[in-house]
Design a protein around this motif. Sequence first.
Motif, mmCIF file in Angstrom:
data_model
loop_
_atom_site.group_PDB
_atom_site.id
_atom_site.type_symbol
_atom_site.label_atom_id
_atom_site.label_comp_id
_atom_site.label_asym_id
_atom_site.label_seq_id
_atom_site.Cartn_x
_atom_site.Cartn_y
_atom_site.Cartn_z
ATOM 1 N N GLU A 1 41.693 40.821 39.145
ATOM 2 C CA GLU A 1 40.695 41.423 38.265
ATOM 3 C C GLU A 1 40.228 42.840 39.101
ATOM 4 O O GLU A 1 40.042 43.984 38.442
ATOM 5 C CB GLU A 1 39.173 41.064 37.573
ATOM 6 C CG GLU A 1 37.807 41.155 36.738
ATOM 7 C CD GLU A 1 37.299 40.691 36.697
ATOM 8 O OE1 GLU A 1 36.589 40.617 35.184
ATOM 9 O OE2 GLU A 1 37.298 39.570 36.931
ATOM 10 N N ARG A 2 39.256 43.644 39.959
ATOM 11 C CA ARG A 2 39.760 44.260 41.422
ATOM 12 C C ARG A 2 40.572 45.067 40.817
ATOM 13 O O ARG A 2 39.912 46.708 40.465
ATOM 14 C CB ARG A 2 39.266 43.600 42.089
ATOM 15 C CG ARG A 2 37.482 43.328 42.576
ATOM 16 C CD ARG A 2 36.753 43.418 43.769
ATOM 17 N NE ARG A 2 37.839 42.705 44.649
ATOM 18 C CZ ARG A 2 37.783 41.662 44.982
ATOM 19 N NH1 ARG A 2 36.408 40.691 44.243
ATOM 20 N NH2 ARG A 2 38.081 40.900 46.152
ATOM 21 N N GLN A 3 41.821 44.998 41.513
ATOM 22 C CA GLN A 3 42.436 45.694 41.106
ATOM 23 C C GLN A 3 43.337 45.886 39.738
ATOM 24 O O GLN A 3 43.548 47.152 39.710
ATOM 25 C CB GLN A 3 44.388 44.780 41.617
ATOM 26 C CG GLN A 3 44.247 44.443 42.297
ATOM 27 C CD GLN A 3 45.653 43.216 43.308
ATOM 28 O OE1 GLN A 3 46.778 43.292 41.942
ATOM 29 N NE2 GLN A 3 45.476 42.796 44.338
ATOM 30 N N ASP B 1 39.332 37.181 41.653
ATOM 31 C CA ASP B 1 38.835 38.232 41.233
ATOM 32 C C ASP B 1 39.048 38.772 41.852
ATOM 33 O O ASP B 1 38.957 40.496 41.009
ATOM 34 C CB ASP B 1 37.151 37.572 42.186
ATOM 35 C CG ASP B 1 36.482 36.828 40.978
ATOM 36 O OD1 ASP B 1 36.229 36.712 40.411
ATOM 37 O OD2 ASP B 1 35.700 35.904 41.732
ATOM 38 N N LYS B 2 39.732 38.933 42.655
ATOM 39 C CA LYS B 2 40.779 39.653 43.318
ATOM 40 C C LYS B 2 41.851 40.236 42.168
ATOM 41 O O LYS B 2 41.544 41.840 42.616
ATOM 42 C CB LYS B 2 41.267 39.610 44.781
ATOM 43 C CG LYS B 2 42.188 40.654 45.566
ATOM 44 C CD LYS B 2 42.979 39.852 46.618
ATOM 45 C CE LYS B 2 41.783 40.254 47.865
ATOM 46 N NZ LYS B 2 42.953 39.720 49.135
ATOM 47 N N ARG C 1 41.333 46.854 37.431
ATOM 48 C CA ARG C 1 40.410 47.556 37.626
ATOM 49 C C ARG C 1 40.196 49.110 37.856
ATOM 50 O O ARG C 1 39.820 50.139 37.111
ATOM 51 C CB ARG C 1 38.710 46.672 37.090
ATOM 52 C CG ARG C 1 37.952 46.040 36.782
ATOM 53 C CD ARG C 1 36.701 45.359 37.305
ATOM 54 N NE ARG C 1 36.165 45.362 35.935
ATOM 55 C CZ ARG C 1 34.614 44.780 36.147
ATOM 56 N NH1 ARG C 1 34.174 45.113 37.754
ATOM 57 N NH2 ARG C 1 33.764 43.979 34.846
ATOM 58 N N LYS C 2 40.828 48.636 39.251
ATOM 59 C CA LYS C 2 41.304 49.716 39.960
ATOM 60 C C LYS C 2 42.240 50.808 39.371
ATOM 61 O O LYS C 2 42.386 52.031 39.365
ATOM 62 C CB LYS C 2 40.833 49.680 41.325
ATOM 63 C CG LYS C 2 41.519 50.836 41.698
ATOM 64 C CD LYS C 2 41.278 49.986 43.337
ATOM 65 C CE LYS C 2 41.519 51.520 44.825
ATOM 66 N NZ LYS C 2 41.457 50.633 45.490
#
Length: 186
Positions: free
Chosen positions: A86-88, A83-84, A90-91
């Motif tokens: 994936e956030r990276q 999940d982390k 996206r950012k």
Amino acid sequence: MLRYNIRGEKIEVTDAIRTYVEKKVEKLERYFTETPDANVHVNLKVYSDKNAKAEITIPLPRLVLRAEETSNDLYASIDLVVDKLERQIRKYKTKVNRKFRDKEATQDYFASVVEENGEIESEEGHADLEIVRTKQFPLKPMSSEEAVLQMNLLGHNFFIFLNADTNEINITYLRKDGKYGLIETN
């Protein structure tokens, strides 16, 4: 094509764990226009206090994805670390798409991801990339030990200095484990 290097510390990496990691990491492929050719380095650790840590590093041509998470369950740690990552992605994707809209090769590196509700994900999070303060200071030649002392005196978790031995710019930093690290530039 993703190639996996999964290591375990104080844990045997079973086929079930290997399959679970591969299945979770493969979900990240949807963020790229084509599957990246990369090695996925996974390090799984189990501590004596029943905690489990998952670290994943994926060096890609234009960025290095790296994250780690610890929880009381190995599978939960794997979920959290993916999940982390994936956030990276996206950012980073938002930042790249905003900055390089006219550069087709860079923009095409990332795919448009359709969310579960059918909408294309929005480009959010740009406010946290704003530089709010700029500092200038002269680089004083010193040893790495002196730089660590200076960093501690200032109460910072990193310090940039000119290495007196090599005449190169170096950075000392405080690691999560409480020890110190040194980054050498070239």
